[in-house]
Design a protein around this motif. Structure first.
Motif, PDB file in Angstrom:
ATOM      1  N   VAL A 101     -25.041 -29.111 -35.592  1.00 37.35           N
ATOM      2  CA  VAL A 101     -25.820 -28.144 -34.809  1.00 37.35           C
ATOM      3  C   VAL A 101     -25.189 -26.753 -34.888  1.00 37.35           C
ATOM      4  N   VAL A 102     -23.884 -26.685 -34.802  1.00 38.66           N
ATOM      5  CA  VAL A 102     -23.183 -25.387 -34.901  1.00 38.66           C
ATOM      6  C   VAL A 102     -23.532 -24.709 -36.225  1.00 38.66           C
ATOM      7  N   LYS A 103     -23.452 -25.443 -37.315  1.00 40.72           N
ATOM      8  CA  LYS A 103     -23.765 -24.884 -38.636  1.00 40.72           C
ATOM      9  C   LYS A 103     -25.225 -24.441 -38.714  1.00 40.72           C
ATOM     10  N   LYS A 109     -28.862 -17.815 -36.877  1.00 36.30           N
ATOM     11  CA  LYS A 109     -28.425 -16.670 -36.074  1.00 36.30           C
ATOM     12  C   LYS A 109     -28.995 -16.732 -34.639  1.00 36.30           C
ATOM     13  N   ILE A 110     -28.869 -17.929 -34.052  1.00 30.33           N
ATOM     14  CA  ILE A 110     -29.288 -18.151 -32.669  1.00 30.33           C
ATOM     15  C   ILE A 110     -28.052 -18.566 -31.874  1.00 30.33           C
ATOM     16  N   LEU A 111     -27.815 -17.885 -30.774  1.00 29.92           N
ATOM     17  CA  LEU A 111     -26.650 -18.147 -29.942  1.00 29.92           C
ATOM     18  C   LEU A 111     -26.849 -19.414 -29.103  1.00 29.92           C
ATOM     19  N   PHE A 140     -14.377 -21.499 -35.623  1.00 30.00           N
ATOM     20  CA  PHE A 140     -14.152 -21.111 -37.012  1.00 30.00           C
ATOM     21  C   PHE A 140     -15.479 -21.101 -37.779  1.00 30.00           C
ATOM     22  N   LEU A 141     -16.312 -22.113 -37.571  1.00 29.40           N
ATOM     23  CA  LEU A 141     -17.590 -22.225 -38.292  1.00 29.40           C
ATOM     24  C   LEU A 141     -18.622 -21.198 -37.834  1.00 29.40           C
ATOM     25  N   SER A 142     -18.546 -20.803 -36.576  1.00 27.92           N
ATOM     26  CA  SER A 142     -19.567 -19.898 -36.044  1.00 27.92           C
ATOM     27  C   SER A 142     -18.965 -18.933 -35.025  1.00 27.92           C
ATOM     28  N   PRO A 143     -18.228 -17.935 -35.497  1.00 29.30           N
ATOM     29  CA  PRO A 143     -17.589 -17.008 -34.562  1.00 29.30           C
ATOM     30  C   PRO A 143     -18.571 -16.150 -33.759  1.00 29.30           C
ATOM     31  N   LYS A 144     -19.779 -15.938 -34.283  1.00 24.44           N
ATOM     32  CA  LYS A 144     -20.748 -15.081 -33.589  1.00 24.44           C
ATOM     33  C   LYS A 144     -21.763 -15.848 -32.748  1.00 24.44           C
ATOM     34  N   TYR A 145     -22.085 -17.080 -33.149  1.00 31.20           N
ATOM     35  CA  TYR A 145     -23.212 -17.766 -32.517  1.00 31.20           C
ATOM     36  C   TYR A 145     -22.840 -19.038 -31.762  1.00 31.20           C
ATOM     37  N   ALA A 146     -21.559 -19.343 -31.670  1.00 32.39           N
ATOM     38  CA  ALA A 146     -21.096 -20.483 -30.877  1.00 32.39           C
ATOM     39  C   ALA A 146     -20.222 -19.944 -29.755  1.00 32.39           C
ATOM     40  N   TYR A 147     -20.774 -19.906 -28.560  1.00 33.44           N
ATOM     41  CA  TYR A 147     -20.028 -19.425 -27.399  1.00 33.44           C
ATOM     42  C   TYR A 147     -19.543 -20.649 -26.625  1.00 33.44           C
TER      43      TYR A 147
END
Length: 170
Positions: A101-103, A109-111, A140-147
């Motif tokens: 899901v993270v990938k 590009k959905i948070l 590491f895999l999603s620095p912008k979209y995984a909060y």
């Protein structure tokens, strides 16, 4: 929503409904009404990972349309990076599902916000390390979209089986 927008100029709504996405027709109806009434607002809600790990229920195209219609983030309760703890919580997911899901959401590009907890009955030091490793990998895999929120301290809800276990264990 329409009343709040017109009278108070509110343009951001959080739909606090754990089951909002369980019925895709309900989501479609919500979006269609939003479009028909020409409402412009941003919104968020909660997903369950099982609804997102495969594209059979929510396709990439559908999710991107939700984003276009104002969906700016959604929350997911992952709870743990430990397979044994996820079983204990009856999450019906694996850490690999979370990574999938993270990938996917990084690509779209959905948070998404992912919540974790530690300190539950039967949780071991190794379980907590598994959680830390999963969180690290996600960042590491999603620095912008995984909060990531948490891990927070376990809070058992009255009536849940794990609540009874926590009481018995003191």
């Amino acid at each position: 929503i329409e009343y709040l927008q017109k009278n108070y100029n509110i343009n951001l709504f959080s739909l606090h409904d754990e089951l909002f996405f369980y019925d895709k027709k309900r989501v479609e109806k919500f979006i269609n009404k939003k479009k028909r009434r020409k409402l412009k607002f941003r919104w968020s809600s909660s997903f369950h990972i099982n609804l997102l790990k495969n594209k059979d229920i929510y396709s990439d195209e559908f999710l991107l349309n939700l984003k276009k219609e104002g969906m700016f983030y959604n929350g997911l309760g992952v709870e743990s990076g430990s397979t044994s703890q996820l079983k204990r919580y009856r999450k019906n997911i694996l850490p690999e599902d979370v990574i999938k899901v993270v990938k996917r959401f990084e690509r779209l590009k959905i948070l998404l916000t992912y919540s974790f907890m530690i300190g539950s009955p039967y949780e071991t030091y190794e379980n907590m390390i598994d959680t830390a490793k999963l969180i690290y990998k996600m960042r590491f895999l999603s620095p912008k979209y995984a909060y990531i929120t948490g891990p927070v301290l376990f809070r058992p809800y009255p009536g849940a089986d794990i609540y009874k276990d926590a009481i018995c264990m003191g």
